[in-house]
Design an enzyme around this catalytic site. Structure first.
Site, mmCIF file in Angstrom:
data_model
loop_
_atom_site.group_PDB
_atom_site.id
_atom_site.type_symbol
_atom_site.label_atom_id
_atom_site.label_comp_id
_atom_site.label_asym_id
_atom_site.label_seq_id
_atom_site.Cartn_x
_atom_site.Cartn_y
_atom_site.Cartn_z
ATOM 1 N N ASN A 19 8.567 -12.857 -10.206
ATOM 2 C CA ASN A 19 9.489 -13.085 -9.146
ATOM 3 C C ASN A 19 9.663 -14.672 -9.214
ATOM 4 O OD1 ASN A 19 11.583 -12.591 -7.550
ATOM 5 N ND2 ASN A 19 10.590 -12.079 -5.803
ATOM 6 N N HIS A 23 9.464 -0.276 4.196
ATOM 7 C CA HIS A 23 9.945 -1.487 4.812
ATOM 8 C C HIS A 23 10.757 -1.491 6.009
ATOM 9 C CE1 HIS A 23 8.553 -4.338 1.289
ATOM 10 N NE2 HIS A 23 7.451 -3.506 1.717
ATOM 11 N N ARG A 80 5.913 -0.607 7.474
ATOM 12 C CA ARG A 80 5.723 -2.022 7.748
ATOM 13 C C ARG A 80 6.619 -2.642 8.292
ATOM 14 N NH1 ARG A 80 6.284 -7.064 3.463
ATOM 15 N NH2 ARG A 80 8.348 -6.848 3.902
ATOM 16 N N TYR A 98 11.330 -13.191 8.933
ATOM 17 C CA TYR A 98 10.443 -13.940 7.690
ATOM 18 C C TYR A 98 9.789 -13.053 6.688
ATOM 19 C CZ TYR A 98 6.181 -12.362 9.333
ATOM 20 O OH TYR A 98 5.005 -11.701 9.612
ATOM 21 N N ASP A 150 3.020 -7.509 7.642
ATOM 22 C CA ASP A 150 2.572 -8.679 6.606
ATOM 23 C C ASP A 150 2.636 -9.787 7.301
ATOM 24 O OD1 ASP A 150 2.227 -10.018 4.511
ATOM 25 O OD2 ASP A 150 3.626 -8.818 3.316
ATOM 26 N N HIS A 168 2.103 -12.703 5.386
ATOM 27 C CA HIS A 168 2.537 -13.533 4.584
ATOM 28 C C HIS A 168 1.936 -14.929 4.421
ATOM 29 C CE1 HIS A 168 5.939 -13.227 1.343
ATOM 30 N NE2 HIS A 168 5.502 -11.949 1.855
ATOM 31 N N GLU A 176 -1.611 -7.484 6.705
ATOM 32 C CA GLU A 176 -1.792 -8.105 5.298
ATOM 33 C C GLU A 176 -1.554 -9.611 5.249
ATOM 34 O OE1 GLU A 176 1.572 -6.149 2.898
ATOM 35 O OE2 GLU A 176 1.216 -7.651 1.632
ATOM 36 N N GLU A 180 -2.029 -9.433 -3.183
ATOM 37 C CA GLU A 180 -0.627 -9.341 -4.047
ATOM 38 C C GLU A 180 -0.396 -10.613 -4.897
ATOM 39 O OE1 GLU A 180 2.125 -8.779 -0.573
ATOM 40 O OE2 GLU A 180 2.972 -10.597 -1.233
ATOM 41 N N ARG A 189 -4.687 -5.523 -2.704
ATOM 42 C CA ARG A 189 -3.211 -5.453 -2.981
ATOM 43 C C ARG A 189 -2.510 -5.457 -4.305
ATOM 44 N NH1 ARG A 189 0.144 -3.574 -0.921
ATOM 45 N NH2 ARG A 189 1.714 -4.984 0.054
ATOM 46 N N HIS A 221 0.652 -3.129 -4.801
ATOM 47 C CA HIS A 221 1.907 -4.008 -4.328
ATOM 48 C C HIS A 221 3.133 -3.184 -4.842
ATOM 49 C CE1 HIS A 221 3.945 -8.174 -4.298
ATOM 50 N NE2 HIS A 221 4.073 -7.461 -2.912
ATOM 51 N N ASP A 234 10.473 -6.109 -6.633
ATOM 52 C CA ASP A 234 10.366 -7.047 -7.896
ATOM 53 C C ASP A 234 9.194 -6.567 -8.860
ATOM 54 O OD1 ASP A 234 9.395 -8.606 -5.150
ATOM 55 O OD2 ASP A 234 7.816 -9.425 -6.697
ATOM 56 N N GLU A 275 2.782 0.861 -1.599
ATOM 57 C CA GLU A 275 3.768 0.207 -0.954
ATOM 58 C C GLU A 275 5.065 0.711 -2.013
ATOM 59 O OE1 GLU A 275 4.141 -4.034 -1.496
ATOM 60 O OE2 GLU A 275 5.516 -4.181 0.279
ATOM 61 N N TRP A 328 5.074 -19.489 2.433
ATOM 62 C CA TRP A 328 6.209 -18.659 2.618
ATOM 63 C C TRP A 328 5.493 -17.308 2.616
ATOM 64 C CZ3 TRP A 328 8.605 -14.428 0.083
ATOM 65 C CH2 TRP A 328 9.638 -13.706 0.793
HETATM 66 O O1 EZ4 Z 1 7.008 -11.119 -0.814
HETATM 67 O O2 EZ4 Z 1 6.959 -9.218 -3.670
HETATM 68 O O3 EZ4 Z 1 3.880 -6.987 0.598
HETATM 69 N N1 EZ4 Z 1 5.010 -7.280 -0.209
HETATM 70 C C1 EZ4 Z 1 5.412 -8.634 -0.211
HETATM 71 C C2 EZ4 Z 1 6.503 -9.045 -1.092
HETATM 72 C C3 EZ4 Z 1 6.390 -10.311 -1.492
HETATM 73 C C4 EZ4 Z 1 7.490 -10.298 -2.976
HETATM 74 C C5 EZ4 Z 1 7.302 -11.485 -3.442
HETATM 75 O O4 EZ4 Z 1 7.976 -11.641 -5.052
HETATM 76 O O5 EZ4 Z 1 4.751 -9.518 0.469
HETATM 77 O O6 EZ4 Z 1 7.818 -8.653 -0.449
HETATM 78 CO CO CO Z 2 2.833 -8.747 0.977
#
Ligand code: EZ4
Ligand code: CO
Length: 398
Positions: A37, A122, A147, A159, A206, A208, A232, A258, A279, A308, A312, A335, A398
């Site tokens: 991605n 999600h 999630r 986010y 998550d 992140h 996560e 991931e 993951r 994961h 994407d 997922e 991010w």
């Molecule tokens: O942000 O796949 O757990 N899943 C995630 C995803 C990631 C994207 C990044 O390309 O955190 O949504």
């Molecule tokens: Co994730």
């Protein structure tokens, strides 16, 4: 049998996907996903310029040997671009071998260890009412686990939730972040969700990569009363040692990996049982062959799989994941974010999603095809994941 052609197909039926199609002199073909991605073109170039020429004339049955030759032969090891490219080759060769055998891939991986593959979906919302609507929508689709991501008071964007092509394709969207506000608000969100949806619903979250280990430790503790299935990516885990601190402070289960692409990213995390779920995606970890080895390593430490599966990962990568999920003993959860109807048309597939559970189907191989004509009608569109800045402008994870 010999490989006589291999093509890289880049298409955007709603979002970008990189697919490798390997052809043999006996007419059997195989598909592999190499989507990375926001960095798709780097993998396209790596495959087209440096991998495809090496594949031509080789024996497609020699999956492990080809994998080792691409991994060791490059001299430059690991990294997401390399490992996504190798993954596409590995999966395409498994697809060919299983098609020739006349068996769905999971049969070559040891056969089914379960009837079906449990998923999570999600849910997200800027505020609690919007989040509740989103959770209800996922429940209506049949998801047995959800999630939960929400907006943080004072911040503009929800986010960790990204949206296909960016408005100005050449530049990522900039989001804002405040760790203190997040840590203060999240336990209340889970309290509200538990009050509304009860104690039984399987909930995940998550973080992140946005917290330091001590912040992650606090969050894990604060979320214990809400019985999460996992927290996560609570902290960036390039520093695997940092997870020791998190682990000492909380019994909230942890999931990581991931963005990892080889078993070496997991040595301490798995070896010391610092996490509960791994993951990695087939697509970013070098394929089915190395991911299977990782799961066997994880099994020794009572750690389970959690491949994961965001939007994407293409349906090709998803199909490979579902075969592996069905076959391994230490399966945890899969997922499944799903894909646009057009994506399903570009990649017709045998796998099914029913009542929140996936099954790879019984078609020989991966059970997936690529409609190249439809794919070419939807060309690549530049698109990036968002980036994150703190209120003073500092770049944050991010
Ligand atoms: O942000 O796949 O757990 N899943 C995630 C995803 C990631 C994207 C990044 O390309 O955190 O949504
Ligand atoms: Co994730």
């Amino acid at each position: 049998m010999k490989i006589v052609d291999a093509r890289v197909v880049l298409t955007s039926p709603g979002r970008n996907f990189v697919t490798l199609k390997v052809e043999t002199d006996e007419g059997v073909t195989g598909l592999g996903d190499a989507t990375l991605n926001g960095r798709e073109l780097a993998v396209v170039g790596y495959l087209r310029d440096h991998v495809v020429p090496l594949l031509l004339g080789t024996d497609p049955y020699r999956i492990e040997d080809t994998w080792q030759a691409l991994y060791r032969g490059a001299y430059w090891r690991r990294g997401p671009v390399t490992m996504a490219a190798i993954a596409a080759v590995d999966v395409a060769l498994w697809d060919i071998k299983a098609k020739v055998a006349g068996l769905p891939l999971y049969q070559l991986l040891g056969g089914a260890s379960r009837e079906r593959v449990r998923t999570y979906g999600h849910a997200s919302g800027r505020d609690i009412p919007e989040l509740f609507d989103s959770i209800r929508a996922r429940l209506a689709e049949g998801y047995p686990a959800i999630r939960v991501q929400t907006g943080v008071p004072g911040l503009e964007r929800v986010y960790g939730v990204h949206h296909g092509a960016t408005p100005d394709g050449a530049r990522p969207v900039v989001e804002d972040w405040d760790t203190g506000a997040y840590l203060r608000s999240l336990p209340g969100v889970f309290d509200a969700v538990r009050q509304e949806f009860g104690p039984e619903l399987t909930l995940l979250h998550d973080a992140h990569h946005r917290l330091t280990p001590i912040q992650a430790a606090r969050l894990g503790k604060d979320l214990e009363p809400y019985d999460l299935f996992w927290l996560e990516d609570c902290t960036p885990a390039e520093n695997q040692d940092g997870l020791r601190l998190v682990r000492r402070h909380t019994t909230t289960p942890l999931a990581i990996g991931e963005v990892f692409n080889t078993v070496f990213d997991y040595q301490t995390l798995v070896g010391e049982q610092l996490i509960d779920y791994v993951r990695s995606a087939v697509t970013h970890f070098g394929g089915v062959s190395p991911l299977r080895k990782l799961f066997d390593f994880a099994a020794q430490h009572q750690i389970k799989s959690a491949i994961h599966g965001p939007e994407d990962i293409s349906p090709v990568g998803m199909a490979a994941a579902i075969h592996l999920d069905l076959a391994i003993h230490n399966f945890g959860i899969q997922e499944y974010a799903g894909h646009t109807p057009l994506t399903h048309e570009v990649f017709p597939h045998a796998y099914t999603f029913t009542d929140g559970y996936l099954h790879p189907g019984e078609a020989p191989g991966l059970g997936i095809e690529l409609d190249e004509e439809l794919a070419s009608a939807h060309p690549y569109e530049p698109a990036y994941l968002p980036i994150n800045r703190l209120q003073d402008g500092t770049i944050h994870d991010w």
